[in-house]
Design an enzyme around this catalytic site. Structure first.
Site, PDB file in Angstrom:
ATOM      1  N   LYS A   5       0.810  -1.219   0.000  1.00 25.95           N
ATOM      2  CA  LYS A   5       0.000   0.000   0.000  1.00 25.95           C
ATOM      3  C   LYS A   5       0.843   1.269   0.000  1.00 25.95           C
ATOM      4  O   LYS A   5       0.329   2.357  -0.314  1.00 25.95           O
ATOM      5  CB  LYS A   5      -0.946   0.000   1.205  1.00 25.95           C
ATOM      6  CG  LYS A   5      -2.010  -1.089   1.173  1.00 25.95           C
ATOM      7  CD  LYS A   5      -3.039  -0.858   0.093  1.00 25.95           C
ATOM      8  CE  LYS A   5      -4.212  -1.813   0.245  1.00 25.95           C
ATOM      9  NZ  LYS A   5      -5.278  -1.560  -0.750  1.00 25.95           N
TER      10      LYS A   5
ATOM     11  N   SER B  40      -3.033 -11.879   3.645  1.00 26.34           N
ATOM     12  CA  SER B  40      -3.328 -11.907   2.215  1.00 26.34           C
ATOM     13  C   SER B  40      -2.212 -12.586   1.432  1.00 26.34           C
ATOM     14  O   SER B  40      -2.457 -13.163   0.366  1.00 26.34           O
ATOM     15  CB  SER B  40      -3.583 -10.495   1.686  1.00 26.34           C
ATOM     16  OG  SER B  40      -2.495  -9.644   1.959  1.00 26.34           O
TER      17      SER B  40
END
Length: 344
Positions: free
Chosen positions: A46, A272
């Protein structure tokens, strides 16, 4: 060989390592690589999206250090990436989180000086917090002077930042990337990688890694435990043509894959990332021998020590499941050794 000197911490975002996983998939006749996004300074993939969105706002004069206030919804990695970048540029940051945000993430946001607003009432329809967080963001944007909302869920600069992610992968493998497994949430990473693949006529098969219970690809929604992939609603950046295949994995799949990665590769990965590993396990029989397979690992496991890597947490939610990741150990030379032989 001399190493580069970076002009500030933000210059270290990107160019993360591509690591071959030699021990994790015995009997699989293809090479598997992990794109290790934990090596970004904020600890996750991110950072790329955060920098792309904020730097563009500064360049265009819509985000003014010392005057503007960034407002965004995030309970995890994007929040931390934005907080670091805002601190670097001297910009105030209001982060709207929810009651599921971990104490560790709240502590990181506090360390970067972010102002945190916690939404404690979930959306009455889905039982999730995203809609409630976004409603609070809109209220803040309307009331806070100089508010600037990057809106990771709809901003095209989110996927654009990941053209570089795919470029780095392709350059490392001389353009031969046969399969790419990418976890999906906002759809920024997968869409950006797919756009690069299309623009450069690569023959890569893109596999979206989604959660069982996620609504992104039209499945019936159900609550999930492991954050980082999946979503309660289809994101605005969703492009069904970007993914050639979709694999859905369960929360338990993620936990088991994370624990197995520690046992077999000595790598502590996030939830994830574990989803990407589990997806390859489910899909491997359709991959031709001799392929190059790349898994995007969005973050590391240090932010999951109280959940995925806590025996108590796992036991309370899934029961006694340690047998699913304990067993034979593969040494770096490829020989299979009994677990007992490695304890000396």
């Amino acid at each position: 060989m001399s190493r580069p000197i970076f002009q500030g911490i933000l210059d270290t975002i990107g160019n993360t390592p591509l690591v071959e996983l030699a021990n994790m998939f015995p009997g699989f006749n293809s090479r598997v690589f992990a794109k290790m996004e934990r090596f970004n300074p904020g600890g996750s993939v991110k950072d790329r999206s955060a920098l792309g969105m904020l730097r563009s706002g500064i360049r265009e004069g819509r985000l003014i250090p010392g005057h503007s206030v960034v407002v965004e919804s995030s309970s995890g990695n994007l929040a931390i990436g934005i907080a670091q970048i805002c601190k670097y540029f001297g910009i105030d940051f209001i982060c709207v989180v929810d009651a599921k945000t971990t104490e560790q993430n709240l502590a990181l946001l506090a360390a970067y000086g972010a102002r945190v607003e916690v939404v404690r009432t979930p959306d009455p329809v889905t039982g999730e917090y995203l809609a409630a967080r976004l409603a609070r963001v809109r209220e803040l944007v309307a009331s806070v002077p100089g508010a600037y909302w990057p809106n990771q869920y709809a901003n095209p600069l989110n996927p654009r930042a990941h053209h570089d992610t795919m470029r780095e992968i392709a350059e490392a493998l001389d353009g031969r990337v046969d399969y790419l497994f990418s976890p999906v949430s906002t759809f920024g990473t997968l869409r950006g990688c797919a756009e690069y693949i299309g623009d450069h006529a690569l023959t890569t098969t893109v596999v979206a890694v989604d959660a069982v219970g996620s609504a992104i690809f039209g499945q019936p929604y159900s609550p999930r435990i492991i954050p980082g992939h999946g979503a309660a609603v289809t994101p605005a950046l969703f492009d069904p043509a970007a993914a050639d295949e979709v694999v859905h994995v369960t929360d338990l799949d993620c936990v088991v894959s994370c624990r197995r990665m520690v046992h077999h590769e000595g790598i502590l990965i996030g939830g994830s990332s574990g989803a990407a590993v589990a997806a390859l396990e489910k899909f491997r029989e359709w991959i031709p021998d001799g392929s190059n397979v790349v898994l995007v690992f969005p973050d590391g496991g240090d932010r999951y020590l109280g959940t995925i890597y806590s025996d108590q947490w796992v036991g309370e939610r899934f029961g006694e499941v340690s047998h699913l990741w304990k067993g034979d150990y593969a040494d770096p030379g490829g020989a299979r050794l009994p677990a007992a032989a490695t304890s000396a």
